[in-house]
Design a protein around this motif. Structure first.
Motif, PDB file in Angstrom:
ATOM      1  N   GLU A 455      29.606   5.898  18.519  1.00 61.13           N
ATOM      2  CA  GLU A 455      30.550   6.625  17.701  1.00 61.13           C
ATOM      3  C   GLU A 455      30.065   7.911  17.324  1.00 61.13           C
ATOM      4  OE1 GLU A 455      33.916   5.901  15.988  1.00 61.13           O
ATOM      5  OE2 GLU A 455      33.788   4.533  17.795  1.00 61.13           O
ATOM      6  N   ASN A 456      31.115   8.739  16.685  1.00 62.81           N
ATOM      7  CA  ASN A 456      30.615  10.255  16.477  1.00 62.81           C
ATOM      8  C   ASN A 456      31.571  10.837  15.372  1.00 62.81           C
ATOM      9  OD1 ASN A 456      29.070  12.487  16.239  1.00 62.81           O
ATOM     10  ND2 ASN A 456      29.828  13.331  18.176  1.00 62.81           N
ATOM     11  N   PHE A 457      31.530  11.589  14.564  1.00 62.39           N
ATOM     12  CA  PHE A 457      32.373  12.281  13.661  1.00 62.39           C
ATOM     13  C   PHE A 457      31.943  13.640  13.589  1.00 62.39           C
ATOM     14  CE2 PHE A 457      28.888  10.537  11.295  1.00 62.39           C
ATOM     15  CZ  PHE A 457      28.596  11.535  10.487  1.00 62.39           C
ATOM     16  N   ASN A 458      32.857  14.432  12.992  1.00 61.21           N
ATOM     17  CA  ASN A 458      32.841  16.009  13.046  1.00 61.21           C
ATOM     18  C   ASN A 458      32.053  16.217  11.755  1.00 61.21           C
ATOM     19  OD1 ASN A 458      34.199  16.988  15.398  1.00 61.21           O
ATOM     20  ND2 ASN A 458      36.218  16.428  14.197  1.00 61.21           N
ATOM     21  N   LEU A 459      31.250  17.292  11.880  1.00 59.66           N
ATOM     22  CA  LEU A 459      30.446  17.717  10.689  1.00 59.66           C
ATOM     23  C   LEU A 459      30.108  19.248  10.945  1.00 59.66           C
ATOM     24  CD1 LEU A 459      28.566  17.074   8.079  1.00 59.66           C
ATOM     25  CD2 LEU A 459      26.852  16.368   9.703  1.00 59.66           C
ATOM     26  N   THR A 460      30.384  19.927   9.687  1.00 60.24           N
ATOM     27  CA  THR A 460      30.092  21.460   9.748  1.00 60.24           C
ATOM     28  C   THR A 460      28.582  21.483   9.212  1.00 60.24           C
ATOM     29  OG1 THR A 460      31.946  22.047   8.848  1.00 60.24           O
ATOM     30  CG2 THR A 460      30.510  23.687   8.646  1.00 60.24           C
ATOM     31  N   LEU A 461      27.618  21.921  10.011  1.00 55.51           N
ATOM     32  CA  LEU A 461      26.135  21.609   9.862  1.00 55.51           C
ATOM     33  C   LEU A 461      25.672  22.943   8.654  1.00 55.51           C
ATOM     34  CD1 LEU A 461      24.436  21.315  13.215  1.00 55.51           C
ATOM     35  CD2 LEU A 461      24.675  19.379  11.514  1.00 55.51           C
ATOM     36  N   PRO A 462      24.777  22.664   7.752  1.00 57.43           N
ATOM     37  CA  PRO A 462      24.119  23.484   6.790  1.00 57.43           C
ATOM     38  C   PRO A 462      23.358  24.760   7.809  1.00 57.43           C
ATOM     39  CG  PRO A 462      23.006  21.541   6.533  1.00 57.43           C
ATOM     40  CD  PRO A 462      24.218  21.589   7.362  1.00 57.43           C
ATOM     41  N   ASP A 463      22.896  25.743   7.179  1.00 53.00           N
ATOM     42  CA  ASP A 463      22.421  26.768   7.877  1.00 53.00           C
ATOM     43  C   ASP A 463      21.040  26.635   8.749  1.00 53.00           C
ATOM     44  OD1 ASP A 463      23.574  29.434   5.533  1.00 53.00           O
ATOM     45  OD2 ASP A 463      24.441  28.580   7.152  1.00 53.00           O
ATOM     46  N   LEU A 514      24.272  13.617   7.799  1.00 48.80           N
ATOM     47  CA  LEU A 514      25.496  13.851   6.840  1.00 48.80           C
ATOM     48  C   LEU A 514      24.569  13.841   5.737  1.00 48.80           C
ATOM     49  CD1 LEU A 514      28.230  14.155   5.942  1.00 48.80           C
ATOM     50  CD2 LEU A 514      28.668  11.926   6.059  1.00 48.80           C
ATOM     51  N   GLN A 515      23.986  12.820   5.280  1.00 48.80           N
ATOM     52  CA  GLN A 515      23.173  12.763   3.824  1.00 48.80           C
ATOM     53  C   GLN A 515      22.487  14.086   3.905  1.00 48.80           C
ATOM     54  OE1 GLN A 515      21.463   8.996   4.635  1.00 48.80           O
ATOM     55  NE2 GLN A 515      22.937   8.049   3.366  1.00 48.80           N
ATOM     56  N   MET A 516      21.819  14.387   4.952  1.00 49.75           N
ATOM     57  CA  MET A 516      20.748  15.760   5.122  1.00 49.75           C
ATOM     58  C   MET A 516      21.651  17.029   4.541  1.00 49.75           C
ATOM     59  SD  MET A 516      18.731  16.712   8.279  1.00 49.75           S
ATOM     60  CE  MET A 516      18.073  15.200   8.742  1.00 49.75           C
ATOM     61  N   ALA A 517      22.648  17.021   5.029  1.00 52.64           N
ATOM     62  CA  ALA A 517      23.697  18.207   4.756  1.00 52.64           C
ATOM     63  C   ALA A 517      23.977  18.211   3.356  1.00 52.64           C
ATOM     64  CB  ALA A 517      24.974  18.293   5.536  1.00 52.64           C
ATOM     65  N   VAL A 518      24.312  17.055   2.765  1.00 53.38           N
ATOM     66  CA  VAL A 518      24.811  16.868   1.392  1.00 53.38           C
ATOM     67  C   VAL A 518      23.792  17.524   0.518  1.00 53.38           C
ATOM     68  CG1 VAL A 518      25.633  15.200  -0.423  1.00 53.38           C
ATOM     69  CG2 VAL A 518      26.587  15.081   1.678  1.00 53.38           C
ATOM     70  N   LEU A 519      22.527  16.999   0.797  1.00 52.61           N
ATOM     71  CA  LEU A 519      21.630  17.145   0.047  1.00 52.61           C
ATOM     72  C   LEU A 519      21.037  18.570   0.039  1.00 52.61           C
ATOM     73  CD1 LEU A 519      19.189  14.041   0.425  1.00 52.61           C
ATOM     74  CD2 LEU A 519      20.748  14.348  -1.623  1.00 52.61           C
ATOM     75  N   MET A 520      21.136  19.286   1.142  1.00 53.44           N
ATOM     76  CA  MET A 520      20.925  20.853   1.301  1.00 53.44           C
ATOM     77  C   MET A 520      21.774  21.489   0.405  1.00 53.44           C
ATOM     78  SD  MET A 520      18.324  21.328   3.211  1.00 53.44           S
ATOM     79  CE  MET A 520      17.196  20.167   3.934  1.00 53.44           C
ATOM     80  N   LEU A 521      23.068  21.112   0.169  1.00 57.26           N
ATOM     81  CA  LEU A 521      24.003  21.913  -0.631  1.00 57.26           C
ATOM     82  C   LEU A 521      23.576  21.898  -2.045  1.00 57.26           C
ATOM     83  CD1 LEU A 521      27.475  20.664   0.969  1.00 57.26           C
ATOM     84  CD2 LEU A 521      26.513  22.775   1.329  1.00 57.26           C
ATOM     85  N   PHE A 522      22.839  20.677  -2.592  1.00 60.09           N
ATOM     86  CA  PHE A 522      22.535  20.621  -3.823  1.00 60.09           C
ATOM     87  C   PHE A 522      21.366  21.440  -4.242  1.00 60.09           C
ATOM     88  CE2 PHE A 522      25.032  17.558  -6.204  1.00 60.09           C
ATOM     89  CZ  PHE A 522      25.465  16.695  -5.082  1.00 60.09           C
ATOM     90  N   ASN A 523      20.925  22.295  -3.234  1.00 62.64           N
ATOM     91  CA  ASN A 523      19.816  23.202  -3.391  1.00 62.64           C
ATOM     92  C   ASN A 523      20.383  24.317  -4.047  1.00 62.64           C
ATOM     93  OD1 ASN A 523      17.288  21.916  -2.556  1.00 62.64           O
ATOM     94  ND2 ASN A 523      17.558  22.559  -0.475  1.00 62.64           N
ATOM     95  N   ARG A 524      21.677  24.719  -3.706  1.00 66.19           N
ATOM     96  CA  ARG A 524      22.234  25.784  -4.366  1.00 66.19           C
ATOM     97  C   ARG A 524      22.952  25.471  -5.528  1.00 66.19           C
ATOM     98  NH1 ARG A 524      23.632  25.614   0.904  1.00 66.19           N
ATOM     99  NH2 ARG A 524      22.368  26.680   2.331  1.00 66.19           N
ATOM    100  N   HIS A 525      23.500  24.358  -5.636  1.00 64.94           N
ATOM    101  CA  HIS A 525      24.464  24.062  -6.974  1.00 64.94           C
ATOM    102  C   HIS A 525      24.135  22.926  -7.347  1.00 64.94           C
ATOM    103  CE1 HIS A 525      27.164  27.531  -6.167  1.00 64.94           C
ATOM    104  NE2 HIS A 525      27.349  26.998  -4.692  1.00 64.94           N
ATOM    105  N   GLU A 526      24.490  22.673  -8.742  1.00 68.28           N
ATOM    106  CA  GLU A 526      23.898  21.521  -9.260  1.00 68.28           C
ATOM    107  C   GLU A 526      24.989  20.304  -9.378  1.00 68.28           C
ATOM    108  OE1 GLU A 526      23.092  22.546 -13.488  1.00 68.28           O
ATOM    109  OE2 GLU A 526      21.288  23.272 -13.243  1.00 68.28           O
TER     110      GLU A 526
END
Lengths: 670, 113
Positions: A455-463, A514-526
């Protein structure tokens, strides 16, 4: 004079050896229980020397054997005459029960001893006796048979009262029921069957002779007790006498092999035995092979129809549906454990793999095993958890021996991917070095051919991830310059590690992409709302929720009636390394749904191909005729609906393979 | 004596404040898994009826050759954008130099490796 003297000297030199043999043979009969394997081998060796002794030029090759045969025969005769004399003395009191007891007292040790003697004479029987019989001497018998014939002539036949005693006992049996007495009577009957089975005269079949000798009542008793004994032996785990028991029981009672009653007993027992085991893969294999390749199966080997019952029960059991744990999955899981273990020695692992392959032979749906195994293998390759390439190759070899080549070829192809991956890794590293690019983390790309099993799903990767992925994609597409290849990141299978700093604690997280991408976002916003995360990542809400659930230090906080997701800075855990990437249980349903869609797509192609083939041949056809021809061609494989065929016709007309004449309802091939 | 411990405790704190704020999450390792496939509309070779991405029927039967290092079956595209195994197509072209599906004159556009 010289010649006679030489012959005399030759035979004199053989005497000590024969005396030695005779002495050891007497030891067997004096106390057979203490005659162990070592002594048996010693006797075997002595007999071998006697038969294979270096020949004098004027002495026939078979002469040594004849001497031995005469000596053994005389030895048996002496013993039996002594027994017969003792038996005659007991005839005075003439009580049937005591007579039988006395008979068995001599029969059991004699029979056991003869079995041992026969083992020691294995070489003698196979070479000397066989040759004598081939030359036409029908009065020479294998040692065990000789022993039985001698007993029958010297002990059994003179005391015909044995049979009379048995008849008397059986007629009185209901009144004075006695289990041990019953067993004694049965033993005597067994001995009689054995004596007649080894008799000189074999013109009449054994069952009919036994029928004449036994009365109807005796015969019924023998048969019913044989059934009970069979059941008792099967249920106990002691099979050392089972082979001997079965041999003569089957000779006297052909219905054991030809009927269904004994097979039913065997089947019931085996099925009950297998169902007891529900533990780990190793225990299952232990129990399974313990039955289908164990001592019971070996005892049944000479009786093909009974041995088939064992195989049939094992096959039925391993393929039975609705079991708590699917045996196929159990085998694959166990193989996976072996491949990823580190403490076992390689030899031990290979032995276990051989046992797994033996169990796989019984599976009726071997494709299912192969598919599951391939999937597990792919995951091992992705996570780099195989301990040894050699063991993986050996497993492939073992499976390839047992199955058709086209079944196991996919494993072979997949194993070769490992080498390709290593080459790819090196080349990509060189690619990065030549460009002077340094990623801030350990990037390990892997690339496989897409066979549609994951299986696969779409995901926008962080920078951070986007850059790495972009470089790899450029590299890979350049590598396949002449091809039209599409390369996609599989977010379901990709994973990684993240270092996490919360106030006083530091953790290492094993996470999915996906979890990686989520956590990377928390580096910028609380904090984020779920919808904001969905928008930022381009992922479905359900998928996101599944991923967030596994990250334990994320908490939901309500501010002004809006649910926010924040990080719990006070989170503590004893472990330093946290595993957040549990595989989703929902996958099974999705896979099955997809397989239905795939099935439909395949039918599309088949119907299209059939239509094109027919039109290519006919060039012009009426609608109804075309429908019936298509149906006729496909009905063995697929049974398409007429509406489905109509749809495919429309599709082909659009693609300009066919042309439709609306007025006459005729189709033409273009 | 009482003042000294307090001072020693305060100094690291000051140093910490002076430095850059740390990221909460630092990427350490990424196992990326990619899947590639041919860019073809029809995924089955019309000549041998096997998936274009797999080896053709003949190459599957000659398994020993793979062991000797011969490369996998490759895919060939025509100008009409139909694709076949190269092995199958080279045999077909010997008898008829036309695309099996659309009957146009066959000429190779691209070949996969």
């Amino acid at each position: 004079m010289n010649r006679v003297k030489r012959i005399s000297n030759y035979f004199d030199s053989m005497l000590p050896l024969i005396d030695n043999i005779l002495q050891v043979v007497n030891q067997i009969f004096d106390d057979y229980t203490s005659f162990d394997g070592q002594k048996l081998m010693h006797l075997y060796h002595l007999i071998y020397k006697q038969c294979a002794a270096e020949r004098n030029w004027n002495n026939p090759a078979q002469k040594n054997g004849r001497s031995l045969y005469i000596v053994l025969s005389d030895c048996l005769m002496k013993r039996l005459k002594n027994i017969a004399w003792v038996m005659e003395n007991q005839l005075d009191d003439n009580k049937p029960i005591r007579l039988i007891a006395k008979y068995l007292e001599h029969w059991v040790p004699y029979q056991r001893s003869c079995e041992k003697l026969n083992l020691a004479c294995y070489h003698f029987n196979r070479n000397w006796v066989e040759r004598e019989r081939l030359k036409g001497d029908k009065e020479t018998y294998p040692i065990y048979r000789l022993a039985m014939i001698s007993w029958k002539e010297l002990v059994f036949e003179p005391s015909v009262t044995i049979l009379a005693a048995i008849r008397l006992i059986l007629s009185q049996m209901p009144r004075e029921y006695n289990k041990s007495l019953e067993y004694q009577v049965y033993q005597v009957l067994q001995s009689i069957v054995e004596l007649y089975a080894n008799d000189k005269y074999q013109d009449v079949s054994l069952p009919s002779r036994i029928d004449k000798i036994f009365t109807e009542k005796v015969m019924d008793f023998y048969k019913s007790t044989t059934l009970h004994e069979f059941q008792k032996i099967v249920v106990s785990n002691d099979y050392k006498d089972f082979k001997h028991f079965l041999r003569y029981a089957c000779l006297a009672m052909p219905e054991i092999e030809n009927g269904t009653q004994f097979k039913a007993i065997l089947k019931r027992y085996l099925a009950a035995r297998l169902q007891e085991t529900r533990l780990s893969g190793k225990d299952y294999i232990q129990a399974f092979l313990g039955l289908c390749r164990g001592p019971l199966q070996r005892a049944l080997r000479d009786h093909t129809k009974l041995a088939e019952v064992v195989d049939a029960v094992c096959k039925e059991e391993i393929n039975r549906k609705g079991q708590i744990i699917d045996p196929t999955r159990l085998l694959v899981t166990y193989a996976n454990e072996l491949m990823t273990k580190r403490q076992e020695s390689e030899e031990a692992i290979i032995d276990e793999l051989k046992r797994i392959v033996k169990c796989v032979e019984f599976l009726s749906d071997e494709y299912k095993f192969i598919d599951m195994y391939l999937k597990a293998l792919r995951i091992r390759q992705i996570n780099e958890t195989s301990t040894s390439d050699g063991v993986e190759s050996i497993m492939y070899s073992l499976l390839n021996k047992k199955m058709a080549n086209f079944v196991t070829r996919c494993i072979y192809v997949q194993l070769r991917d490992v080498d390709k991956l290593r080459t790819l890794k090196k080349e990509f590293q060189d690619h990065l070095n030549s460009k002077g690019i340094k990623l801030g983390f350990d990037f390990r790309p892997k690339c496989f051919k897409n066979d549609g099993s994951f299986e696969n799903f779409n995901l926008t990767l962080p920078d951070e991830l986007q850059q790495a992925w972009k470089e790899f994609r450029i590299f890979y597409e350049a590598r396949k310059l002449q091809s039209k290849a599409i390369i996609q990141l599989n977010n379901e299978l990709s994973s990684g590690e993240i270092t996490c700093h919360l106030n006083q604690s530091v953790y290492i997280l094993e996470v999915s992409t996906l979890q990686m991408a989520v956590l990377m976002l928390f580096n910028r916003h609380e904090r984020f709302t779920e919808q904001e995360l969905v928008t930022a990542l381009g992922v479905e809400l359900e998928t996101l929720q599944e991923a967030l659930k596994q990250i334990k230090f994320l908490v939901y906080i309500e501010v002004n009636k809006v649910n926010y997701i924040e990080i719990n800075m006070d989170f503590t855990n004893r472990k330093r390394r946290l595993f957040c990437n549990e595989p989703l249980p929902r996958k099974m349903r999705k896979i099955e749904e997809k397989s239905e869609i795939e099935l439909k797509i395949r039918r599309d192609k088949q119907v299209d191909a059939a239509i094109v083939r027919i039109m290519k041949g006919q060039k012009q056809l009426e609608y109804s005729e075309l429908i019936s021809l298509v149906y006729e061609e496909l009905k063995d494989r697929v049974k398409p609906q007429v509406s489905f065929i109509k749809k495919r016709l429309d599709y082909l007309v659009e693609r300009e393979y066919l042309e439709r004449d609306n007025y006459y309802n005729i189709y033409r091939y273009l | 004596m009482a003042d000294d411990p307090e001072n020693s405790v305060d100094r690291p704190t000051d140093d910490g404040d002076a430095g850059k704020p740390e990221k909460m999450f630092t990427l350490k390792k990424w196992n990326a898994v990619a899947m590639w496939s041919w860019d073809v509309e029809c995924d089955i070779c019309a000549i041998c009826r096997v998936q274009v991405m797999d080896s053709c029927l003949r190459c599957q039967a000659d398994n020993k050759r793979d062991v000797m290092g011969r490369q996998d079956c490759v895919v060939v595209w025509g100008e009409c954008n139909h694709s076949f195994h190269h092995c199958c197509m080279s045999l077909w072209v010997k008898q008829n130099n036309r695309c099996p599906l659309c009957q146009q004159e066959w000429s190779i556009q691209r070949m996969g490796k």
